[in-house]
Design a protein around this motif. Structure first.
Motif, PDB file in Angstrom:
ATOM      1  N   GLU B 241       0.846  -1.188   0.000  1.00  0.00           N
ATOM      2  CA  GLU B 241       0.000   0.000   0.000  1.00  0.00           C
ATOM      3  C   GLU B 241       0.882   1.239   0.000  1.00  0.00           C
ATOM      4  OE1 GLU B 241      -2.699  -0.266   3.251  1.00  0.00           O
ATOM      5  OE2 GLU B 241      -3.880  -1.842   2.269  1.00  0.00           O
ATOM      6  N   GLY B 242       0.490   2.225  -0.840  1.00  0.00           N
ATOM      7  CA  GLY B 242       1.279   3.447  -0.903  1.00  0.00           C
ATOM      8  C   GLY B 242       0.409   4.639  -1.203  1.00  0.00           C
ATOM      9  N   ASN B 243       1.089   5.765  -1.464  1.00  0.00           N
ATOM     10  CA  ASN B 243       0.354   6.989  -1.772  1.00  0.00           C
ATOM     11  C   ASN B 243       0.952   7.649  -2.985  1.00  0.00           C
ATOM     12  OD1 ASN B 243      -1.893   7.870  -0.004  1.00  0.00           O
ATOM     13  ND2 ASN B 243      -0.403   7.261   1.569  1.00  0.00           N
ATOM     14  N   ARG B 244       0.096   8.387  -3.674  1.00  0.00           N
ATOM     15  CA  ARG B 244       0.566   9.068  -4.865  1.00  0.00           C
ATOM     16  C   ARG B 244       0.293  10.556  -4.708  1.00  0.00           C
ATOM     17  NH1 ARG B 244       0.245   6.946 -10.827  1.00  0.00           N
ATOM     18  NH2 ARG B 244       1.614   8.544 -11.666  1.00  0.00           N
ATOM     19  N   GLU B 245       1.300  11.343  -5.096  1.00  0.00           N
ATOM     20  CA  GLU B 245       1.114  12.797  -5.151  1.00  0.00           C
ATOM     21  C   GLU B 245       1.696  13.250  -6.465  1.00  0.00           C
ATOM     22  OE1 GLU B 245       3.067  14.289  -1.584  1.00  0.00           O
ATOM     23  OE2 GLU B 245       1.992  12.728  -0.508  1.00  0.00           O
ATOM     24  N   LEU B 268      -1.865   1.165  -4.969  1.00  0.00           N
ATOM     25  CA  LEU B 268      -1.136  -0.065  -4.665  1.00  0.00           C
ATOM     26  C   LEU B 268       0.119  -0.074  -5.521  1.00  0.00           C
ATOM     27  CD1 LEU B 268      -3.855  -2.875  -4.561  1.00  0.00           C
ATOM     28  CD2 LEU B 268      -2.553  -1.960  -2.646  1.00  0.00           C
ATOM     29  N   VAL B 269       1.177  -0.641  -4.988  1.00  0.00           N
ATOM     30  CA  VAL B 269       2.427  -0.755  -5.721  1.00  0.00           C
ATOM     31  C   VAL B 269       2.763  -2.235  -5.847  1.00  0.00           C
ATOM     32  CG1 VAL B 269       4.904  -0.402  -5.492  1.00  0.00           C
ATOM     33  CG2 VAL B 269       3.334   1.479  -5.054  1.00  0.00           C
ATOM     34  N   GLU B 302      10.002  -9.266   6.921  1.00  0.00           N
ATOM     35  CA  GLU B 302       8.920  -8.539   7.583  1.00  0.00           C
ATOM     36  C   GLU B 302       9.308  -7.061   7.546  1.00  0.00           C
ATOM     37  OE1 GLU B 302       6.103 -10.094   8.933  1.00  0.00           O
ATOM     38  OE2 GLU B 302       5.412  -8.009   9.008  1.00  0.00           O
ATOM     39  N   SER B 303       8.671  -6.297   6.629  1.00  0.00           N
ATOM     40  CA  SER B 303       9.077  -4.896   6.460  1.00  0.00           C
ATOM     41  C   SER B 303       8.089  -3.959   7.142  1.00  0.00           C
ATOM     42  CB  SER B 303       9.157  -4.560   4.978  1.00  0.00           C
ATOM     43  OG  SER B 303       7.866  -4.297   4.483  1.00  0.00           O
ATOM     44  N   GLU B 304       8.428  -2.667   7.105  1.00  0.00           N
ATOM     45  CA  GLU B 304       7.531  -1.656   7.665  1.00  0.00           C
ATOM     46  C   GLU B 304       6.200  -1.651   6.920  1.00  0.00           C
ATOM     47  OE1 GLU B 304      10.631   1.922   8.513  1.00  0.00           O
ATOM     48  OE2 GLU B 304      10.308   1.312   6.447  1.00  0.00           O
ATOM     49  N   ALA B 305       6.245  -2.013   5.632  1.00  0.00           N
ATOM     50  CA  ALA B 305       5.035  -1.961   4.810  1.00  0.00           C
ATOM     51  C   ALA B 305       4.345  -3.323   4.714  1.00  0.00           C
ATOM     52  CB  ALA B 305       5.373  -1.457   3.416  1.00  0.00           C
ATOM     53  N   GLY B 306       4.732  -4.268   5.563  1.00  0.00           N
ATOM     54  CA  GLY B 306       4.129  -5.596   5.522  1.00  0.00           C
ATOM     55  C   GLY B 306       5.120  -6.621   4.991  1.00  0.00           C
TER      56      GLY B 306
END
Lengths: 302, 344, 266
Positions: B241-245, B268-269, B302-306
């Motif tokens: 999961e991410g964000n786009r700007e 999503l990435v 196991e990363s910060e983003a899952g």
């Protein structure tokens, strides 16, 4: 002889979900439907109607409609005795078949390679031999000058021959012999579904052979014993040739009674009424008991 | 005009829609794969082309001829079934010759063409055998020869390799492609095996729930999947999961600049495991598991983003061990930005 | 597999004796030299086998039974093949009902069938003849033919037939070259089981036989009603030996278990 198994319900084909209406399956079934329908349903309906007619010594069969024949059967103690005897003989025959057939099927099941199929053939083979020939064998064994009496008196066990012919005992023994293969088939089929490892699992948990049979095997083959019993009972209740030969003219059962009414007394309506009662009783027993067994053992079958 | 044209093809059963308005054009000589999980409608589509399943609506046009008017026996298609469907009571030669017999080809011609077809699949010595006495791979070849000998205008393969073991499957894949190239036959392969589809076909049609998700050459579909479903079905993928700007995309504290501008908001990435490398900077995580796989190492991090899966080539580089803290990095062009609402 | 204990084997021996004794006794008594039922204690004699030669009606009945069995099982199989192919492989409304109807003769006592058919044929003005006997036997054996053909047709791979169609086979060619050969084991065993069922049938046949079309079991039954002498033993012995031969051949060809119990796990 009749059915080997009545529970041949074939599951609907899983593949091929329903397509739009097609006449093909109906056309394929049409010839059989016409022939079997005509030769089965029409005669049965005509018999039902015939049983409602009445019969006079001088008038023959008349076209009136009444329940006179059924009333006569219900009221006359002569008929009560015969139907009661038929029921008693069928019940005892079924019991005998279960007591012999079920353990025997289990013993066969535990046999090794060549013996297993050889003795299965010995047990089931008689099914293919003419009922008349098999019953004749019993008449020769059971008669007052028959093999059993000659052996027993010859050995000094009996002082005078025992009468088996024309007795219920004789009929039950012979019927049990004629119908036993059906019990073996039914129990055998149940045993085939058994997971052979379950028995070993029970032994590994410390069960004695007797406990294994009582607690593990018997509950699993019970549906087989019960459905075998239904078949045997139904066939015993409607058996004709064996009671006619062993029971003779005096020891009548429902089937031989109907036969005499039809071909000796020529009272067709009364004979038809007896036949209808026999048929209805048969269907109630087969369908009703099957339902009960299926409901009781629904989990085992799944 | 294309060789095979499928227009809004639909198949509805009582309550389910198995195929939902598929349109597809296939050129002469192309090798196409219909790829998807079981129940995606790929086999039903094939069955409709072959004529064994009635079409609810839509059209199938082969070489300018609407197939609705042609009974299955007259379509002249070559079919290879999943179960091979060989005639068990006939020899290999009789199996292969059956279609020619139906076409009233005379005896001498028939024998010649059967021999040629068996030669093509390398079974010349087995003409008199019965299918039961053959291995799965040999049965498969007989089925192929039987379909090819009638010189079909279209070859339909229904999961033809799924009953073979891995090694044999690789071998047959090569042979299948080889034979297809030599004969120039237009071929449609139905499969649930993405590696098989990618290895064999010119174009892949990814199906899901009776509809087409993506059509394209294997490489393009793998590299630029059009949806989360395609990304996860074609090979293993990590979805984060991410964000786009605008032109910039972020996952946690990591930021990439992707070329094109887009709507801002949650996205999503998708990143392929083999595109991720261990570096000095990047997404932080702890290695939970590492498994040796011969030519590569498989990591679960196991990363910060899952959870993230990483595949690292087994070269001379030093790789982290279980319990190590690592940084995961990848290039902007290795990731695929997908809308979040299309996630499955 | 666990072995049976001595108690179980003793029980088994008694059951085997019970099952075989009446069959063996018929075969043994047939060889007596005396004029009445007795064990051949003073040497074997073929006297009562020769005596069958003086009774041409037994030979005629044997012939009647053979023809009847062959004819009724052939018709049953011809009717059962299309029905089994439809019931075994297609889904259609009324499928369960048809199957129940076709299997219902198994539930109906043969005595009732005999009475019903006698009434039907006399009412319909057809009278009783060899053909009515064929019709009656057809009803009785049809479920057996259907059951065995059904089990093979259910197991048939639809794709094999589809393969034939895709190669250009017409409906009839598909049936003749692919479907029929594949269900042939069921057809053959269904025919044989029907044949045996018909050949042995006595209860229904008693009602719809004529003096000219008396089957062998009916002839034996009627004869026994009057007197039991070594002649019926010798006729029965021949019948038993013939059946045993057929039985062993069947067991070799199909396996008795499959024929009578239905397809097992193996």
């Amino acid at each position: 002889m009749s059915a080997a198994t009545t529970d041949t319900a074939i599951a609907a084909p899983k593949s091929a979900p329903r397509e739009r209406f097609s006449a093909t399956p109906y056309l394929l079934n049409l010839p059989a439907l016409l022939v079997i329908g005509t030769l089965l349903l029409v005669p049965l309906i005509m018999t039902l109607i015939l049983s409602l007619h009445s019969f006079g010594m001088y008038t023959g069969v008349t076209d009136d409609i009444s329940f006179k024949n059924y009333a006569e059967i219900i009221q006359d103690s002569y008929f009560h005795e015969i139907f009661l005897r038929t029921f008693r003989i069928s019940l005892l025959t079924t019991l005998l078949c279960a007591l012999i057939g079920a353990p025997e099927a289990y013993i066969l099941h535990r046999m090794r390679a060549p013996w297993r199929s050889i003795f299965l053939l010995v047990m089931l083979g008689p099914l293919l031999i003419s009922v008349v020939a098999r019953t004749l064998g019993w008449a020769m064994l059971l008669g007052s000058t028959g093999v059993i009496n000659q052996t027993l008196t010859g050995l000094g066990i009996l002082s005078a021959p025992v009468q088996f012919m024309y007795t219920e005992t004789g009929v039950i023994i012979a019927l049990a012999h004629v119908l036993m293969p059906f019990m073996v088939i039914s129990v055998w089929a149940a045993l085939q579904r058994l997971d052979p490892q379950v028995e070993n699992a029970a032994i590994s948990l410390g069960a004695s052979p007797f406990t294994v049979v009582r607690r593990v095997i018997l509950p699993q083959i019970m549906p087989g014993i019960l459905s075998g019993s239904i078949i045997v009972f139904a066939l015993a209740a409607s058996a004709f040739a064996t009671p006619a030969i062993i029971g003779g003219r005096r020891l009548k059962v429902a089937a031989t009674l109907a036969y005499d009414e039809f071909l000796s007394t020529l009272n067709w309506p009364l004979g038809a009424a007896i036949a209808v009662l026999l048929l209805v009783g048969n269907i109630i027993i087969i369908v009703g008991c099957n339902r009960l067994v299926e409901r009781r053992y629904a989990q085992v079958f799944q | 005009m294309s060789f095979l044209k499928i227009e809004r093809l639909t198949k509805r059963y009582d309550h389910i829609t198995a195929v939902d308005g598929i349109s597809l054009e296939i050129e002469r000589g192309e090798f196409i794969s219909l790829l998807g999980p079981s129940g995606c409608g790929k086999t039903t589509t094939l069955q409709m082309i072959a004529g064994f399943t009635d079409v609810t609506s839509g059209r199938i046009v082969l070489d300018g001829r609407d197939l609705a008017e042609v009974p299955p026996a007259k379509r002249g298609l070559g079919l290879v079934f999943q179960s091979y469907a060989l005639f068990p009571h006939m020899t290999v030669a009789a199996n292969v010759g059956f279609g020619l017999e139906m076409r009233k080809v005379n005896r001498a011609d028939r024998d010649r063409r059967v021999a040629a077809a068996l030669q093509l699949v390398g079974l010349s010595s087995m003409a008199d055998r019965y299918p039961r006495r053959m291995s799965g791979g040999q049965q498969q070849r007989v089925a192929l020869a039987r379909a090819l000998v009638i010189e079909p205008n279209l070859l339909l393969l229904d999961e033809p390799l799924s009953n073979l073991d891995a090694k044999l499957r690789d071998e047959m894949q090569g042979e299948l492609r080889d034979i297809q190239e030599r004969t120039g036959l237009t071929t449609i392969l139905v499969t649930h095996d993405q590696s098989e589809a990618m290895a064999l076909s010119d174009r892949i049609v990814v199906l899901n729930k009776g509809a087409i998700e993506q059509v394209g050459p294997p490489e393009a579909a793998y590299k630029t999947p059009s949806s989360h479903f395609v990304a996860s079905f074609l090979g293993r993928t990590n979805t984060l999961e991410g964000n786009r700007e605008g032109p910039s995309v972020s996952v946690k504290d990591q930021r990439w600049t992707v070329g094109e501008d887009g709507n801002s908001g949650p996205i999503l990435v998708a990143v392929r495991p083999e595109r991720i490398s261990f570096g000095e900077t990047g997404l932080k995580g702890i290695v939970r598991k590492r498994v040796f796989q011969g030519s590569q190492w498989f990591f679960e991090v196991e990363s910060e983003a899952g959870p993230i899966v990483v595949l690292a080539p087994n070269d001379s580089r030093r790789l982290p061990g279980t319990g190590d803290t690592v940084c995961l990095a990848w290039q902007a062009e290795d990731m695929r930005v997908l809308p979040r609402d299309r996630a499955v | 597999m666990n072995r049976n204990g001595p108690l179980a084997l003793a029980f088994h021996a008694l059951v085997v004796l019970f099952v075989t004794a009446p069959i063996l006794v018929v075969c043994v008594v047939a060889f007596t030299s005396r004029g009445y039922l007795s064990l051949p204690t003073d040497g074997l004699s073929l006297r009562w086998f020769y005596a069958i030669g003086d009774r041409p009606e037994f030979l005629a009945s044997f012939r009647t039974s053979l023809w009847l069995a062959a004819l009724s099982s052939t018709i049953a199989v011809v009717l059962a093949v299309p029905a089994a192919l439809a019931i075994g492989r297609l889904k259609f409304a009324g499928r369960g009902l048809l199957l129940s109807l076709f299997q219902s003769p198994l539930m109906i006592p043969h005595l009732v069938l005999g009475i019903a058919l006698l009434r039907f044929f006399t009412e319909a003005g057809l009278g009783i003849s060899g053909w009515t006997l064929v019709a009656g036997h057809l009803v009785v054996v049809f479920p057996f033919a259907l059951r065995l053909i059904l089990t093979t047709s259910v197991g048939l791979d639809q794709q094999i037939e589809n393969a034939a169609v895709s190669l250009g086979a017409s409906r009839w060619t598909k049936f003749r070259r692919i479907t029929l050969p594949l269900i042939l084991p069921g057809v053959v065993s269904g025919w044989i089981l029907s044949f045996i069922q018909s050949f042995d049938e006595v209860t229904m046949s008693v009602f719809i036989s004529t003096p000219h079309t008396t089957t062998l079991p009916v002839r034996l039954f009627l004869y026994i009603q009057d007197n039991i002498d070594p002649l019926v033993a010798s006729v029965s012995a021949i019948l038993i030996v013939l059946t045993v031969i057929v039985m062993v051949v069947l067991d070799r060809l199909f396996g008795m278990e499959r024929l009578l119990v239905g397809p097992g796990r193996s």
